[in-house]
Motif scaffolding. Structure first.
Motif, PDB file in Angstrom:
ATOM      1  N   GLY A   1       0.798  -1.178   0.000  1.00 17.95           N
ATOM      2  CA  GLY A   1       0.000   0.000   0.000  1.00 17.95           C
ATOM      3  C   GLY A   1       0.849   1.253   0.000  1.00 17.95           C
ATOM      4  N   CYS A   2       0.207   2.290  -0.329  1.00 14.90           N
ATOM      5  CA  CYS A   2       0.806   3.616  -0.394  1.00 14.90           C
ATOM      6  C   CYS A   2       0.404   4.408   0.848  1.00 14.90           C
ATOM      7  N   ALA A   3       1.385   4.956   1.534  1.00 16.11           N
ATOM      8  CA  ALA A   3       1.080   5.788   2.693  1.00 16.11           C
ATOM      9  C   ALA A   3       0.824   7.220   2.221  1.00 16.11           C
ATOM     10  N   MET A   4      -0.195   7.811   2.756  1.00 15.56           N
ATOM     11  CA  MET A   4      -0.511   9.198   2.417  1.00 15.56           C
ATOM     12  C   MET A   4       0.156  10.106   3.462  1.00 15.56           C
ATOM     13  N   THR A   5       0.837  11.112   2.990  1.00 17.03           N
ATOM     14  CA  THR A   5       1.395  12.086   3.931  1.00 17.03           C
ATOM     15  C   THR A   5       0.382  13.206   4.110  1.00 17.03           C
ATOM     16  N   PRO A   6       0.260  13.675   5.337  1.00 17.95           N
ATOM     17  CA  PRO A   6      -0.711  14.754   5.565  1.00 17.95           C
ATOM     18  C   PRO A   6      -0.317  16.023   4.822  1.00 17.95           C
ATOM     19  N   THR A   7      -1.303  16.762   4.380  1.00 13.50           N
ATOM     20  CA  THR A   7      -1.058  18.030   3.713  1.00 13.50           C
ATOM     21  C   THR A   7      -0.699  19.066   4.761  1.00 13.50           C
ATOM     22  N   PRO A   8       0.415  19.786   4.548  1.00 11.50           N
ATOM     23  CA  PRO A   8       0.774  20.808   5.537  1.00 11.50           C
ATOM     24  C   PRO A   8      -0.261  21.926   5.581  1.00 11.50           C
ATOM     25  N   ALA A   9      -0.329  22.569   6.726  1.00 14.85           N
ATOM     26  CA  ALA A   9      -1.266  23.684   6.883  1.00 14.85           C
ATOM     27  C   ALA A   9      -0.890  24.789   5.909  1.00 14.85           C
ATOM     28  N   PRO A  10      -1.868  25.519   5.390  1.00 18.57           N
ATOM     29  CA  PRO A  10      -1.551  26.598   4.453  1.00 18.57           C
ATOM     30  C   PRO A  10      -0.813  27.733   5.165  1.00 18.57           C
ATOM     31  N   TRP A  11      -0.126  28.538   4.388  1.00 17.00           N
ATOM     32  CA  TRP A  11       0.571  29.701   4.939  1.00 17.00           C
ATOM     33  C   TRP A  11      -0.444  30.636   5.555  1.00 17.00           C
ATOM     34  N   GLN A  12      -0.041  31.300   6.613  1.00 16.65           N
ATOM     35  CA  GLN A  12      -0.913  32.239   7.294  1.00 16.65           C
ATOM     36  C   GLN A  12      -0.179  33.572   7.435  1.00 16.65           C
ATOM     37  N   ALA A  13      -0.828  34.656   7.049  1.00 16.69           N
ATOM     38  CA  ALA A  13      -0.239  35.986   7.187  1.00 16.69           C
ATOM     39  C   ALA A  13      -0.175  36.361   8.664  1.00 16.69           C
ATOM     40  N   VAL A  14       0.956  36.911   9.090  1.00 18.08           N
ATOM     41  CA  VAL A  14       1.137  37.331  10.472  1.00 18.08           C
ATOM     42  C   VAL A  14       0.417  38.647  10.714  1.00 18.08           C
ATOM     43  N   THR A  15       0.402  39.508   9.712  1.00 18.70           N
ATOM     44  CA  THR A  15      -0.240  40.813   9.817  1.00 18.70           C
ATOM     45  C   THR A  15      -0.910  41.149   8.487  1.00 18.70           C
ATOM     46  N   GLN A  16      -1.920  41.954   8.539  1.00 16.03           N
ATOM     47  CA  GLN A  16      -2.610  42.356   7.315  1.00 16.03           C
ATOM     48  C   GLN A  16      -1.910  43.515   6.619  1.00 16.03           C
ATOM     49  N   GLN A  17      -1.060  44.255   7.336  1.00 14.03           N
ATOM     50  CA  GLN A  17      -0.337  45.379   6.741  1.00 14.03           C
ATOM     51  C   GLN A  17       0.876  44.845   5.987  1.00 14.03           C
ATOM     52  N   PRO A  18       0.917  44.996   4.665  1.00 18.51           N
ATOM     53  CA  PRO A  18       2.082  44.490   3.920  1.00 18.51           C
ATOM     54  C   PRO A  18       3.313  45.366   4.140  1.00 18.51           C
ATOM     55  N   ASP A  19       4.470  44.754   4.031  1.00 21.27           N
ATOM     56  CA  ASP A  19       5.735  45.478   4.124  1.00 21.27           C
ATOM     57  C   ASP A  19       6.191  45.876   2.725  1.00 21.27           C
ATOM     58  N   GLN A  20       6.927  46.987   2.641  1.00 13.43           N
ATOM     59  CA  GLN A  20       7.591  47.330   1.386  1.00 13.43           C
ATOM     60  C   GLN A  20       8.802  46.418   1.188  1.00 13.43           C
ATOM     61  N   LEU A  21       9.563  46.197   2.271  1.00 15.16           N
ATOM     62  CA  LEU A  21      10.704  45.284   2.249  1.00 15.16           C
ATOM     63  C   LEU A  21      10.947  44.799   3.676  1.00 15.16           C
ATOM     64  N   GLY A  22      10.341  43.674   4.028  1.00 16.70           N
ATOM     65  CA  GLY A  22      10.477  43.096   5.356  1.00 16.70           C
ATOM     66  C   GLY A  22      11.765  42.298   5.459  1.00 16.70           C
ATOM     67  N   GLU A  23      12.558  42.568   6.506  1.00 15.89           N
ATOM     68  CA  GLU A  23      13.852  41.910   6.690  1.00 15.89           C
ATOM     69  C   GLU A  23      14.132  41.685   8.169  1.00 15.89           C
ATOM     70  N   SER A  24      15.199  40.951   8.439  1.00 14.19           N
ATOM     71  CA  SER A  24      15.785  40.777   9.767  1.00 14.19           C
ATOM     72  C   SER A  24      14.815  40.223  10.811  1.00 14.19           C
ATOM     73  N   PRO A  25      14.072  39.162  10.484  1.00 12.92           N
ATOM     74  CA  PRO A  25      13.128  38.638  11.480  1.00 12.92           C
ATOM     75  C   PRO A  25      13.832  37.891  12.609  1.00 12.92           C
ATOM     76  N   PHE A  26      13.257  37.976  13.784  1.00  8.21           N
ATOM     77  CA  PHE A  26      13.688  37.103  14.879  1.00  8.21           C
ATOM     78  C   PHE A  26      12.491  36.850  15.791  1.00  8.21           C
ATOM     79  N   TRP A  27      12.487  35.691  16.399  1.00 11.26           N
ATOM     80  CA  TRP A  27      11.457  35.301  17.355  1.00 11.26           C
ATOM     81  C   TRP A  27      11.986  35.578  18.749  1.00 11.26           C
ATOM     82  N   HIS A  28      11.213  36.323  19.546  1.00  8.44           N
ATOM     83  CA  HIS A  28      11.607  36.625  20.921  1.00  8.44           C
ATOM     84  C   HIS A  28      10.879  35.638  21.833  1.00  8.44           C
ATOM     85  N   PRO A  29      11.580  34.629  22.338  1.00  9.14           N
ATOM     86  CA  PRO A  29      10.902  33.578  23.100  1.00  9.14           C
ATOM     87  C   PRO A  29      10.270  34.054  24.405  1.00  9.14           C
ATOM     88  N   HIS A  30      10.865  35.036  25.094  1.00 11.84           N
ATOM     89  CA  HIS A  30      10.299  35.517  26.355  1.00 11.84           C
ATOM     90  C   HIS A  30       9.024  36.318  26.128  1.00 11.84           C
TER      91      HIS A  30
END
Length: 169
Positions: A1-30
């Motif tokens: 048999g063939c195993a089916m891999t789950p479909t990944p969740a679709p991309w989700q926008a973090v904010t509705q305001q678009p950037d002109q040139l978004g750069e230098s992202p980092f996640w702040h864990p605290h």
């Protein structure tokens, strides 16, 4: 048999305001926040993806990159130098002024390394002479030091898991 891999969740926008040139992202864990810059819009941006909230902070010049400061707040590389903000929206305190021609060169991408030093590169906007370089802000070694020079664009930084190798585009 063939195993089916789950479909990944679709991309989700973090904010509705678009950037002109978004750069230098980092996640702040605290703070559980995503931070980044919009260079031509002269804004620092942050979002709480769990609460669906986003903030923008207008800068006096183009921000090339940001990183969290170990003692709180942010380190920000603007066109003419590196600054420290003790809190979001707070006063920008100069840490290192830069002696390049700010009419043609600005700070671009950068990050904090695993030892807490701030690395930021510059960008030669005219693309005529290779005036860009990669800098390291290390107070223990005398402040801002040029590490590599003679480029048009300094971009993306990352470190190997053992922190012995710097990857730089």
């Amino acid at each position: 048999g063939c195993a089916m891999t789950p479909t990944p969740a679709p991309w989700q926008a973090v904010t509705q305001q678009p950037d002109q040139l978004g750069e230098s992202p980092f996640w702040h864990p605290h703070e559980q926040m995503l931070y980044w810059v919009d260079i031509p819009a002269r804004q620092l941006r942050r979002a709480n993806v769990f609460m669906g909230m986003a903030d923008s902070w207008v800068m006096p010049q183009e921000p090339g990159c940001i990183a969290p400061a170990a003692s709180g707040g942010l380190v920000v590389a603007l066109r003419d130098g590196i600054y420290r903000a003790r809190e979001w929206g707070g006063a920008l305190q100069p840490v290192a002024r830069f002696n390049h021609d700010v009419r043609t060169t600005r700070f671009n991408d950068g990050k904090a390394d695993p030892m807490g030093r701030f690395w930021a590169g510059t960008y030669a906007e005219q693309k005529v002479t290779p005036d860009a370089a990669l800098y390291c802000l290390d107070p223990a070694r005398g402040g801002l030091q040029a590490m590599h020079a003679g480029f048009f664009t300094s971009n993306g930084l990352a470190w190997s898991p053992d922190a012995r190798t710097l990857y730089w585009a």
